[in-house]
Design a protein around this motif. Structure first.
Motif, mmCIF file in Angstrom:
data_model
loop_
_atom_site.group_PDB
_atom_site.id
_atom_site.type_symbol
_atom_site.label_atom_id
_atom_site.label_comp_id
_atom_site.label_asym_id
_atom_site.label_seq_id
_atom_site.Cartn_x
_atom_site.Cartn_y
_atom_site.Cartn_z
ATOM 1 N N GLU A 1 -5.763 -0.652 0.029
ATOM 2 C CA GLU A 1 -6.017 -1.077 -1.344
ATOM 3 C C GLU A 1 -6.800 -2.383 -1.375
ATOM 4 O O GLU A 1 -6.730 -3.196 -0.446
ATOM 5 C CB GLU A 1 -4.711 -1.242 -2.107
ATOM 6 C CG GLU A 1 -3.820 -2.317 -1.539
ATOM 7 C CD GLU A 1 -2.561 -2.514 -2.358
ATOM 8 O OE1 GLU A 1 -1.847 -3.486 -2.068
ATOM 9 O OE2 GLU A 1 -2.289 -1.723 -3.269
ATOM 10 N N ARG B 1 0.827 -1.198 0.000
ATOM 11 C CA ARG B 1 0.000 0.000 0.000
ATOM 12 C C ARG B 1 0.866 1.254 0.000
ATOM 13 O O ARG B 1 0.423 2.321 -0.400
ATOM 14 C CB ARG B 1 -0.935 -0.009 1.221
ATOM 15 C CG ARG B 1 -1.967 -1.119 1.208
ATOM 16 C CD ARG B 1 -3.101 -0.799 2.166
ATOM 17 N NE ARG B 1 -2.656 -0.659 3.519
ATOM 18 C CZ ARG B 1 -2.683 -1.627 4.431
ATOM 19 N NH1 ARG B 1 -3.105 -2.815 4.087
ATOM 20 N NH2 ARG B 1 -2.280 -1.414 5.659
ATOM 21 N N LYS C 1 -6.537 1.917 -4.783
ATOM 22 C CA LYS C 1 -6.182 2.433 -3.459
ATOM 23 C C LYS C 1 -7.114 3.545 -3.017
ATOM 24 O O LYS C 1 -7.379 4.484 -3.770
ATOM 25 C CB LYS C 1 -4.739 2.955 -3.480
ATOM 26 C CG LYS C 1 -4.268 3.513 -2.132
ATOM 27 C CD LYS C 1 -2.811 3.928 -2.149
ATOM 28 C CE LYS C 1 -2.559 5.126 -3.015
ATOM 29 N NZ LYS C 1 -1.171 5.631 -2.892
#
Length: 343
Positions: free
Chosen positions: A118, A53, A111
């Motif tokens: 995400e 992420r 995201k």
């Protein structure tokens, strides 16, 4: 005054008391640090983004799993209460080269840049030459990314990374494929079926799609259903599909749709009925165990949908959403792990 002997004993007692107090204080401090450290670790695990992420955003190099690429939301169409079809576009020059990268089944991560979380989503049609991707998404009450994505307006920027291979298709591996889906879990199967029946696939086997929704109004929208119905109409020997609902809407009953919709959940009877090869099994195979009857067939089950449905059909996922052992209905029918894949 204390006598010398008692003074010595007093000093020993005083030192012992101080050591005990110090030891107790150290224990309390250590406990506090451990608790504080554990709490901090838990907070970090729950709240801080993981490495994926935290991938960087790049707007000048091709789309890749290693970074996020800004995309524009170019259309948003409500398909039912709580579902939409969204189309996002990335600049065509940012599409990576190599057709095998977009071979079915693949997905991208989207995201939520508000909380840096995400989730994977499957483009219905893959990606076209203009960089467009269509997604059928559902807003879940406790789904952070789905609620964030559902709220996006045309013109907003959405960051994606990928493509990531969900399952690798091979034309000549299986004689029969049974696709079992629930809700928006139909999206990877739509991507696969479109590639097989609209592309240059040499697949000579048979595919059956069993799809379940809670009510007729929650079935996939016509943008998804109509192409599937055409595939079945034009390829009757290769493709069949069947729809199930838990119950019929009070205002949307059986007669309100031209689809053949069955009431009830996908279970052993419906799965056995979908197996085309079952009718070709010699009678003498029934004299032996059920396991020998099915485990050597070139049959594949792909299952995608809510976790409860996946668990009932194919067994629970393993740790970190690994495949885990085969369970549920498919295990009771004698199928092995090489014949079952949970998406």
């Amino acid at each position: 005054m204390l006598k010398p002997r008692f003074q010595v004993l007093a000093r020993h007692a005083s030192l012992r008391a101080r050591r005990l107090n110090t030891s107790s204080s150290l224990r309390r401090a250590t406990t506090t640090l451990l608790l504080g450290g554990t709490s901090a670790a838990i907070a970090a695990y729950l709240l801080l983004p993981d490495i994926s992420r935290g991938a960087p955003t790049r707007d000048n190099i091709p789309l890749s799993p290693s970074h996020f690429t800004p995309a524009k939301l170019v259309s948003s169409t409500i398909t039912s209460s709580g579902t939409k079809i969204l189309t996002v576009a990335i600049p065509p020059e940012l599409l990576p080269k190599g057709s095998d990268l977009f071979a079915p089944i693949w997905s991208v991560f989207i995201k939520d840049d508000d909380i840096q979380v995400e989730r994977p989503y499957t483009p219905l049609d893959g990606v076209d030459e203009n960089g467009n991707m269509r997604f059928w998404i559902k807003r879940y009450q406790h789904g952070e990314v789905s609620r964030w994505l559902y709220s996006k307006q045309v013109g907003d920027t959405i960051e994606i990374r990928g493509p990531l291979k969900t399952w690798s298709w091979k034309d000549d591996t299986w004689d029969e494929i049974i696709l079992i889906s629930g809700g928006t879990g139909i999206t990877p199967f739509y991507q696969l079926l479109r590639a097989v029946f609209s592309g240059n696939s040499s697949f000579q086997g048979r595919i059956t799609l069993l799809h379940s929704s809670r009510t007729p109004s929650e079935l996939p929208p016509r943008d998804i259903l109509n192409p599937l119905l055409k595939f079945a109409q034009h390829n009757p020997e290769k493709f069949r599909l069947k729809f199930f609902v838990d119950s019929f809407d009070e205002t949307n009953g059986r007669s309100s749709t031209d689809l053949e919709v069955h009431k009830g959940r996908i279970g052993k009877d419906s799965i056995c009925g979908a197996l085309h090869s079952a009718s070709r099994v010699p009678w003498w195979r029934g004299l032996f165990s059920q396991d020998s009857d099915v485990s050597d067939r070139k049959i594949l089950f792909l299952v995608c949908g809510p976790e409860q449905m996946v668990e009932a059909i194919a067994g629970p996922y393993g740790r970190n959403y690994s495949q885990g052992p085969v369970g549920g209905v498919l295990r009771s029918l004698g199928y092995k792990s090489r014949q079952v894949w949970k998406l």
